[in-house]
Motif scaffolding. Structure first.
Motif, mmCIF file in Angstrom:
data_model
loop_
_atom_site.group_PDB
_atom_site.id
_atom_site.type_symbol
_atom_site.label_atom_id
_atom_site.label_comp_id
_atom_site.label_asym_id
_atom_site.label_seq_id
_atom_site.Cartn_x
_atom_site.Cartn_y
_atom_site.Cartn_z
ATOM 1 N N PRO A 30 -15.476 14.586 -3.487
ATOM 2 C CA PRO A 30 -14.918 13.228 -3.541
ATOM 3 C C PRO A 30 -13.510 13.289 -4.139
ATOM 4 O O PRO A 30 -13.050 14.351 -4.538
ATOM 5 N N ARG A 31 -12.887 12.129 -4.209
ATOM 6 C CA ARG A 31 -11.504 12.076 -4.664
ATOM 7 C C ARG A 31 -11.456 11.658 -6.132
ATOM 8 O O ARG A 31 -12.242 10.839 -6.585
ATOM 9 N N LEU A 32 -10.510 12.247 -6.869
ATOM 10 C CA LEU A 32 -10.342 11.846 -8.268
ATOM 11 C C LEU A 32 -9.568 10.538 -8.344
ATOM 12 O O LEU A 32 -8.857 10.171 -7.414
ATOM 13 N N ARG A 33 -9.719 9.875 -9.483
ATOM 14 C CA ARG A 33 -8.930 8.667 -9.698
ATOM 15 C C ARG A 33 -7.572 9.078 -10.255
ATOM 16 O O ARG A 33 -7.423 10.171 -10.802
ATOM 17 N N TRP B 97 0.848 -1.208 0.000
ATOM 18 C CA TRP B 97 0.000 0.000 0.000
ATOM 19 C C TRP B 97 0.870 1.241 0.000
ATOM 20 O O TRP B 97 0.606 2.214 -0.707
ATOM 21 N N GLU C 88 -7.469 7.466 1.831
ATOM 22 C CA GLU C 88 -7.773 6.641 2.991
ATOM 23 C C GLU C 88 -8.604 5.419 2.639
ATOM 24 O O GLU C 88 -8.337 4.318 3.120
ATOM 25 N N SER C 89 -9.608 5.597 1.767
ATOM 26 C CA SER C 89 -10.510 4.479 1.537
ATOM 27 C C SER C 89 -9.933 3.467 0.557
ATOM 28 O O SER C 89 -10.464 2.384 0.416
ATOM 29 N N GLU C 90 -8.844 3.823 -0.138
ATOM 30 C CA GLU C 90 -8.272 2.874 -1.091
ATOM 31 C C GLU C 90 -6.979 2.266 -0.566
ATOM 32 O O GLU C 90 -6.833 1.059 -0.479
ATOM 33 N N LEU C 91 -6.038 3.146 -0.215
ATOM 34 C CA LEU C 91 -4.702 2.663 0.124
ATOM 35 C C LEU C 91 -4.464 2.649 1.632
ATOM 36 O O LEU C 91 -3.329 2.773 2.067
ATOM 37 N N VAL C 92 -5.503 2.518 2.414
ATOM 38 C CA VAL C 92 -5.404 2.502 3.874
ATOM 39 C C VAL C 92 -4.883 3.848 4.373
ATOM 40 O O VAL C 92 -5.638 4.659 4.856
#
Lengths: 415, 373
Positions: free
Chosen positions: A377-380, A155, A248-252
């Motif tokens: 929200p967060r961009l990709r 991560w 936070e919600s993707e890579l811890v």
């Protein structure tokens, strides 16, 4: 400031024996310590404000228990972090793991050396100030990659790689945007850039609305450039909607996953230092730095009166309809307008440049950054790259060319 | 030009991960940011509900059903109660039916609020989550008034309810409904129409209707793909045939039919429809009647088997109960909707990025308590 301080130290009879080099070294140390204290206190305050702002936006109270209104919450948190066990994962690269957070902190603190707080208050008056700020602040990414790689965690690695890609992409449009202002001033010295924004004039040179001579009002191109820098700056400091390195919600927790205690606190410290830095640069380059928005005291009185009339209309017609009436902004603006008329000294103080104005503008921009964070929200990661290379970068180049043509049109430069 | 050789990396997402909605573990095979294979590993929350049920009397199973789908405990209890009532052939008082529908639909709103809020959280928006929980709190307050509990109720019993509603409940529910209609507009403002949110969810993880049907996907995920299947409409149970409501379907308003945005928006609109049902049920609610009038003294269903399905917030919740004439079920099987919905993730999540896999998982809205049982 260092020379001034050294001369001041030498002016005392008892201390004059130490000689100029020692006095200079001592002053250097004092100034560096002052900057570090500013950065640390700034993070302490901003964490508290961030929590309160997010609570305000999320219909919560935020910290309320430690101290009055939770004022000591961040102090308590900082103390807790300092006490924590120092954990280095067994499989981590110990040297890099230790150096990483310090690299980030040193880079972000060192950048403040060139930031002018007022016409006299700055650590180092460099003629390449802007270049120094941009180059030193980009060392941060090195620390992030070090930290992410050294953690030996998948991560963290993802976070570090994303961060590297992101900062490299956004350095380019940010750099070009800053060059477009340098093209107008003809200097990289931050003080010169601020001094060039004194006085008042027409909006975009021709539109007859009196505005301060800040570069945001210089031309439509620099107006756009301000927002280009705001986007690029937000991306550079990894804040929402561009917080993909630590998403936070993707890579811890991205590159910070394995860090705890003091090292984690250093990341936090430098995160807020960088946010402040971006706000400072935006203020200095586009919003007149420590210049006052009012040219003289009568314009302060008139501007504040107009502002409070607008506030009254807005409160009555817009806020009343939505049923959520807040009287504080209204009350404050009316109070400011009345005191400006009653006490001319207040109006004179408002119209004079100084540390108050730069801090007020920086605070406004930091609030804007917090507002972004708690709304978007967060961009990709690929969308982020798309925006950088296909939207922001062409816009930045367009601005640079547009500014040059604009200056020729308005007669600021002749060929 | 030959392609650059890149090694694939196995990435363990979970069981401890902020966005796997519990203790789900996803084994991702990744090539850079692209995910080429997703393998869900489940069972971390297995509590052997079905085996437990074989050793418990029928009325003792009710609290266990709530612990399966803990975000929609009222719905699970409702389904179980109706399944056993079908075996026992019990006629319920009108008031009980209305109250059950009110609670089930309020529960659907509460459950969808968690789904919508957590989906926002998955794509990085923190504030909508808090907004959703603010309204969910109001519903939980209502449940607390009625049953005394906030998450796991044991309120809907076989043949009736544990208590009648307390005085003032109806008024408070009306108050909530009035406030709620305005709040949905707030979610649409902050999330549904947000450009970044649309970029992150539209055209992502498209679930074609045929694939959805083949995998047995039900509930909002199926309806997001445009398949009109709502058990409340196609096979009305309880008294759902008395209410007027629409079944929202995915229309591909921002992208393709069946993308994450569609699944999300179906939930938002379902909340509005549920609010409509609750309002109608409150209007028609009979003012008197003993909610425990039909409560059976002794539950010994005749030999035989029953399968009863109901529309839980996550999809078709089925109970298959085999009775051998004793007071404990001989076999109990639960068809959990989230289990079937999760199965489709490898099919629709392949080839997307890690961030998208999170969004797709969030849009499927799983509850691990129900998957592992």
């Amino acid at each position: 400031m260092i020379q001034t301080l050294a001369n001041w130290i030498l002016s005392f009879d008892i201390l004059s024996g130490m000689g100029y080099p020692i006095a200079w070294g001592l002053s250097l140390f004092i100034v560096a310590a002052l900057i570090f204290v500013f950065v640390a206190l700034n993070a302490l305050v901003l964490v508290y404000i961030e929590r309160k702002v997010s609570a305000f936006m999320q219909v919560r109270l935020g910290p309320m228990r430690v101290g009055k209104f939770g004022l000591l919450q961040t102090v308590a948190d900082a103390l807790k972090l300092l006490q924590k066990e120092d954990i280095i994962p067994e499989k981590a690269d110990k040297a890099l793991f230790t150096i990483g957070p310090w690299t980030i902190l040193v880079a972000s603190v060192a950048t403040f050396a060139a930031i002018p707080f007022s016409d006299t208050l700055l650590a180092a008056d460099m003629n390449i100030g802007l270049f120094y700020v941009v180059s030193i602040s980009s060392i941060v990414v090195l620390g992030i990659v070090m930290a992410g790689w050294a953690s030996n965690n998948k991560w963290s690695l993802y976070g570090a790689m994303r961060s590297a890609a992101q900062i490299i992409s956004y350095e380019i449009p940010v750099g070009i945007t800053l060059i477009s202002v340098v093209a107008v001033v003809g200097s990289l010295n931050l003080q010169t850039i601020i001094q060039a924004q004194g006085g008042a004039g027409n909006l975009f040179h021709w539109i007859p609305i009196p505005v301060p001579n800040w570069f945001i009002f210089h031309s439509p191109f620099l107006f756009m450039a301000t927002f280009v820098y705001l986007i690029g700056g937000t991306a550079e400091i990894n804040r929402t909607p561009f917080d993909i390195p630590e998403s936070e919600s993707e890579l811890v927790a991205g590159f910070m996953t394995e860090f705890s205690g003091l090292r984690w606190a250093l990341f936090f410290l430098s995160e807020y230092a960088n946010a402040t830095l971006v706000a400072f640069i935006l203020t200095i380059i586009f919003l007149g730095g420590w210049q006052s928005p009012f040219v003289n005291y009568s314009s302060a009185q008139i501007a504040l009166s107009i502002f409070s009339v607008i506030a009254v209309i807005w409160t009555v017609f817009v806020r009343m309809k939505s049923g959520r009436l807040s009287i504080y902004p209204l009350g404050l603006s009316i109070l400011a307008a009345i005191s400006a008329w009653l006490f001319p000294g207040f109006a004179v103080w408002l119209a004079s440049p100084g540390i108050f104005w730069i801090l007020a503008k920086v605070a406004g921009i930091i609030f804007l950054l917090m507002w972004f964070r708690w709304t978007f929200p967060r961009l990709r990661v690929d969308q982020l790259m798309y925006i950088s290379w296909k939207v922001v970068l062409p816009l930045a180049i367009l601005n640079l060319m547009g500014v040059a043509i604009w200056m020729w049109l308005t007669g600021e430069i002749q060929f | 030009m030959s392609r650059l050789h890149a090694e694939e990396m196995i990435l363990n997402m979970g069981p401890q991960h902020p966005s796997t909605h519990g203790v789900l573990r996803l084994k991702l095979t990744t090539d850079g940011e692209i995910v080429s294979k997703i393998e869900p590993v489940i069972g971390y929350l297995h509590r052997s509900f079905e085996k437990h049920a074989e050793n418990l009397q029928y009325q003792m199973v009710t609290p266990f059903t709530g612990r399966c789908d803990y975000l929609a405990a009222m719905g699970s209890e409702h389904g179980y109660a109706m399944a056993v009532e079908k075996m026992l052939d019990i006629e319920l008082p009108e008031r009980v039916e209305y109250l059950r529908v009110i609670f089930a639909e309020l529960q659907r709103i509460a459950s969808h609020l968690v789904a919508v809020g957590a989906f926002g959280l998955d794509v990085g928006a923190i504030t909508p989550f808090i907004y959703c929980f603010r309204e969910r709190e109001l519903i939980l307050d209502l449940f607390e008034m009625a049953s005394g509990a906030r998450l796991l109720y044991n309120y809907i019993w076989i043949g009736g309810l544990a208590h009648d509603i307390p005085p003032g409940f109806v008024e408070k529910t009306y108050e909530f409904l009035d406030a709620f209609d305005k709040r949905v507009a707030e979610y649409n403002q902050i999330l549904t129409g947000n450009k970044i949110f649309i970029e992150r969810t539209a055209d992502i993880g498209v679930l074609p209707p045929e694939v959805a049907i083949n995998y047995g996907v039900t509930g909002p995920c199926l309806r997001g793909s445009g398949v009109d299947l709502d058990i409340r409409k196609v096979q009305p149970y309880s008294i759902y045939d008395r209410f007027e409501f629409e079944v929202p379907l995915g229309e591909g308003a921002q992208g393709t039919v069946g993308d994450c945005w569609d699944r999300y928006y179906v939930r938002v609109r379902e909340m509005e429809e549920s609010a409509k049902i609750v309002r109608q049920a409150l209007d028609q609610l009979p003012s008197d009647g003993d909610v425990q009038a039909a409560l059976p003294k002794r539950i010994r269903p005749p030999k035989g088997e029953v399968y009863f399905r109901s529309e839980n917030p996550r999809g078709e919740l089925g109970y298959y109960i085999v009775s051998d004439g004793k007071n404990v079920p001989a076999r109990m099987r639960m068809r959990s909707p989230a289990f079937c919905n999760l199965g489709v993730i490898n099919e629709i999540g392949q080839g997307w990025m890690i961030s998208d896999v999170i969004a797709i998982l969030g849009s499927l809205d799983i509850v691990l308590g129900e998957i592992d049982r």
